[in-house]
Scaffold this motif. Structure first.
Motif, PDB file in Angstrom:
ATOM      1  N   ARG A 165      18.488  -6.448  21.090  1.00  8.93           N
ATOM      2  CA  ARG A 165      19.003  -6.505  19.722  1.00  8.93           C
ATOM      3  C   ARG A 165      18.176  -7.451  18.843  1.00  8.93           C
ATOM      4  O   ARG A 165      17.854  -7.121  17.705  1.00  8.93           O
ATOM      5  CB  ARG A 165      20.471  -6.932  19.752  1.00  8.93           C
ATOM      6  CG  ARG A 165      21.354  -5.833  20.336  1.00  8.93           C
ATOM      7  CD  ARG A 165      22.772  -6.296  20.569  1.00  8.93           C
ATOM      8  NE  ARG A 165      23.625  -5.202  21.004  1.00  8.93           N
ATOM      9  CZ  ARG A 165      24.876  -5.375  21.435  1.00  8.93           C
ATOM     10  NH1 ARG A 165      25.407  -6.594  21.500  1.00  8.93           N
ATOM     11  NH2 ARG A 165      25.598  -4.338  21.809  1.00  8.93           N
ATOM     12  N   CYS A 210      27.239 -11.753  21.733  1.00  9.42           N
ATOM     13  CA  CYS A 210      26.474 -10.503  21.615  1.00  9.42           C
ATOM     14  C   CYS A 210      26.975  -9.543  22.706  1.00  9.42           C
ATOM     15  O   CYS A 210      26.243  -9.153  23.612  1.00  9.42           O
ATOM     16  CB  CYS A 210      24.981 -10.797  21.766  1.00  9.42           C
ATOM     17  SG  CYS A 210      23.953  -9.433  21.241  1.00  9.42           S
ATOM     18  N   CYS A 217      28.461 -10.652  15.248  1.00 12.11           N
ATOM     19  CA  CYS A 217      27.276 -11.155  14.548  1.00 12.11           C
ATOM     20  C   CYS A 217      27.603 -12.299  13.576  1.00 12.11           C
ATOM     21  O   CYS A 217      26.775 -13.173  13.343  1.00 12.11           O
ATOM     22  CB  CYS A 217      26.577 -10.020  13.819  1.00 12.11           C
ATOM     23  SG  CYS A 217      26.068  -8.696  14.938  1.00 12.11           S
ATOM     24  N   CYS A 220      27.139 -15.508  15.285  1.00 12.84           N
ATOM     25  CA  CYS A 220      25.938 -15.633  16.106  1.00 12.84           C
ATOM     26  C   CYS A 220      24.937 -16.631  15.513  1.00 12.84           C
ATOM     27  O   CYS A 220      24.586 -16.529  14.340  1.00 12.84           O
ATOM     28  CB  CYS A 220      25.288 -14.265  16.252  1.00 12.84           C
ATOM     29  SG  CYS A 220      23.811 -14.335  17.264  1.00 12.84           S
ATOM     30  N   ALA A 223      21.822 -14.835  14.012  1.00 12.66           N
ATOM     31  CA  ALA A 223      22.063 -13.729  13.069  1.00 12.66           C
ATOM     32  C   ALA A 223      20.973 -13.622  11.996  1.00 12.66           C
ATOM     33  O   ALA A 223      20.570 -12.530  11.630  1.00 12.66           O
ATOM     34  CB  ALA A 223      23.428 -13.898  12.413  1.00 12.66           C
ATOM     35  N   CYS A 226      17.945 -11.839  13.566  1.00 14.48           N
ATOM     36  CA  CYS A 226      18.174 -10.690  14.455  1.00 14.48           C
ATOM     37  C   CYS A 226      17.766  -9.390  13.763  1.00 14.48           C
ATOM     38  O   CYS A 226      18.315  -9.022  12.731  1.00 14.48           O
ATOM     39  CB  CYS A 226      19.644 -10.644  14.864  1.00 14.48           C
ATOM     40  SG  CYS A 226      20.009  -9.204  15.870  1.00 14.48           S
ATOM     41  N   ALA A 234      22.589  -2.682  16.043  1.00 13.46           N
ATOM     42  CA  ALA A 234      23.043  -3.524  17.161  1.00 13.46           C
ATOM     43  C   ALA A 234      23.925  -2.757  18.148  1.00 13.46           C
ATOM     44  O   ALA A 234      23.754  -2.881  19.364  1.00 13.46           O
ATOM     45  CB  ALA A 234      23.792  -4.745  16.620  1.00 13.46           C
TER      46      ALA A 234
HETATM   47  S1  SF4 Z   1      23.159 -11.082  15.356  1.00 17.25           S
HETATM   48 FE1  SF4 Z   1      21.992  -9.927  16.868  1.00 17.25          FE
HETATM   49  S2  SF4 Z   1      21.872 -11.263  18.636  1.00 17.25           S
HETATM   50 FE2  SF4 Z   1      23.535 -12.011  17.339  1.00 17.25          FE
HETATM   51  S3  SF4 Z   1      25.420 -11.010  18.057  1.00 17.25           S
HETATM   52 FE3  SF4 Z   1      24.574  -9.733  16.431  1.00 17.25          FE
HETATM   53  S4  SF4 Z   1      23.304  -8.262  17.473  1.00 17.25           S
HETATM   54 FE4  SF4 Z   1      23.653  -9.916  18.929  1.00 17.25          FE
END
Ligand code: SF4
Length: 368
Positions: A165, A210, A217, A220, A223, A226, A234
């Motif tokens: 991702r 994730c 996200c 995260c 984020a 990403c 994703a």
């Molecule tokens: S931002 Fe990217 S790495 Fe973070 S939870 Fe979402 S998909 Fe996963």
């Protein structure tokens, strides 16, 4: 891929990785890990034995399930030497219910090798750890980085998902070539300063933020960098080839119980449920009847059907009670799958080396 975005070429991905900057990723993820990590018992130790134990137990098993097993194993076997010297039957008994029993046998064998080859001290680098039986690249990387701070990478399903991702990478994460590809990514990005924390942080992010179906996200720490998040892909990643469906298989089980005892068959050491005890299973009704006849057993009530799914097989076990005409435990013929029969205390003592499947079958006999 979803078709929402064009897949990046390898050259573009490399460029993107350097643009993201390993140092920036390290700072963001490690700062998050320092605050958000779950207080798991093996995170309070740097003992390679305890870390190795936790890693073996955690493969294909949820953390909440592992914790009580980890604690009782370390209480029963506080050092690798005590584990190595324990009878394998006791180790299997303590493992009972955790599943994938081959891991318990390998745990015991690895402990014996650590004692025999390294005088009870775990080797301190990934290559030497990998030379031990039962330790693959994943476990070797985890122990080397967490216990000894070697900048060795670790790749499991969580790490594949996060990398796929983060870099919007649709390489098949289940195919061997795809795994090798993600290992290269992991090698290139492992933190030199805090390799153990970095590896744990990646796995923690995959396990708690994730997550496979609903990545969180908004919470995260990665984020803003990403790529899958900005591309809206994703949920489509990682790309994983489909697993083969478990094949259906039917057996008959015989529960032969006398007052305070039950007859259990011991499986061969190698193969499925190796070394465990279970009510004898027969793959066809005629073999069941023939065995019962030879042992002078009268097949009694049908107790019902137990369903049990393993990674490759979907088992359906028709369970029968058997009564012995002489009212003593009969010597059932041992079939190809078994090496011995045992009259075991009934109901079973705690930590008897039986599988969850065997417990389900025996539970029917207790209930009915
Ligand atoms: S931002 Fe990217 S790495 Fe973070 S939870 Fe979402 S998909 Fe996963």
């Amino acid at each position: 891929m979803s078709g929402k975005t064009r897949a990046l070429t390898n050259a573009e991905k490399n460029q993107s990785e350097s643009a993201l900057g390993g140092a920036r990723l390290h700072r963001a993820l490690l700062a998050w890990f320092d605050v958000e990590k779950r207080p798991l018992p093996w995170r309070a130790t740097s003992d390679p034995y305890a870390i190795w134990m936790s890693e073996v137990m955690s493969q294909q098993t949820r953390v909440e399930t592992v914790i009580p097993y980890y604690e009782k194993f370390l209480t029963a076997y506080p050092t690798v030497r005590t584990l190595a010297e324990a009878p394998v039957e006791d180790v299997l008994g303590l493992w009972s219910g955790l599943g994938y029993y081959r891991r318990a046998r390998m745990l015991h064998r690895t402990a014996q090798e650590v004692v025999a080859r390294h005088d009870g001290a775990f080797p301190r680098d990934k290559a030497a750890l990998e030379s031990l039986p039962g330790i693959g690249p994943y476990t070797a990387g985890a122990v080397a980085s967490i216990a000894f701070q070697e900048p060795a990478s670790v790749v499991d399903g969580n790490v594949v998902r996060v990398f796929a991702r983060l870099f919007n990478d649709d390489t098949d994460g289940r195919a061997p070539a795809g795994l090798a590809h993600f290992r290269k990514r992991a090698d290139a990005l492992v933190s030199a300063d805090r390799p153990g924390d970095w590896n744990q942080a990646l796995m923690e992010l995959g396990a708690t933020v994730c997550t496979p179906r609903e990545p969180r996200c908004l919470l995260c720490p990665l984020a803003t960098v990403c790529e899958a998040r900005s591309a809206g892909t994703a949920r489509d990643l990682p790309r994983l080839t489909k697993k083969a469906k478990p094949v259906a298989a039917a057996f008959d089980a015989l529960v032969v119980a006398a007052p305070n005892r039950v007859l259990l068959a011991e499986r061969k050491a190698d193969g499925l449920f190796g070394g465990l005890l279970e009510p004898p299973l027969f793959d066809t009704a005629p073999t069941l009847l023939e065995a019962a006849q030879q042992a002078r057993l009268a097949i009694g009530d049908s107790l019902g059907i137990v369903q049990h799914t393993l990674s490759h097989r979907k088992l359906s076990i028709a369970t029968h009670r058997a009564v012995h005409v002489l009212d003593v435990m009969p010597p059932l013929p041992v079939s190809g799958a078994y090496v011995a029969l045992h009259a075991v205390e009934w109901p079973l003592p705690k930590d008897t080396r039986v599988s969850t499947l065997a417990r389900k079958i025996l539970a029917l006999a207790l209930e009915t």
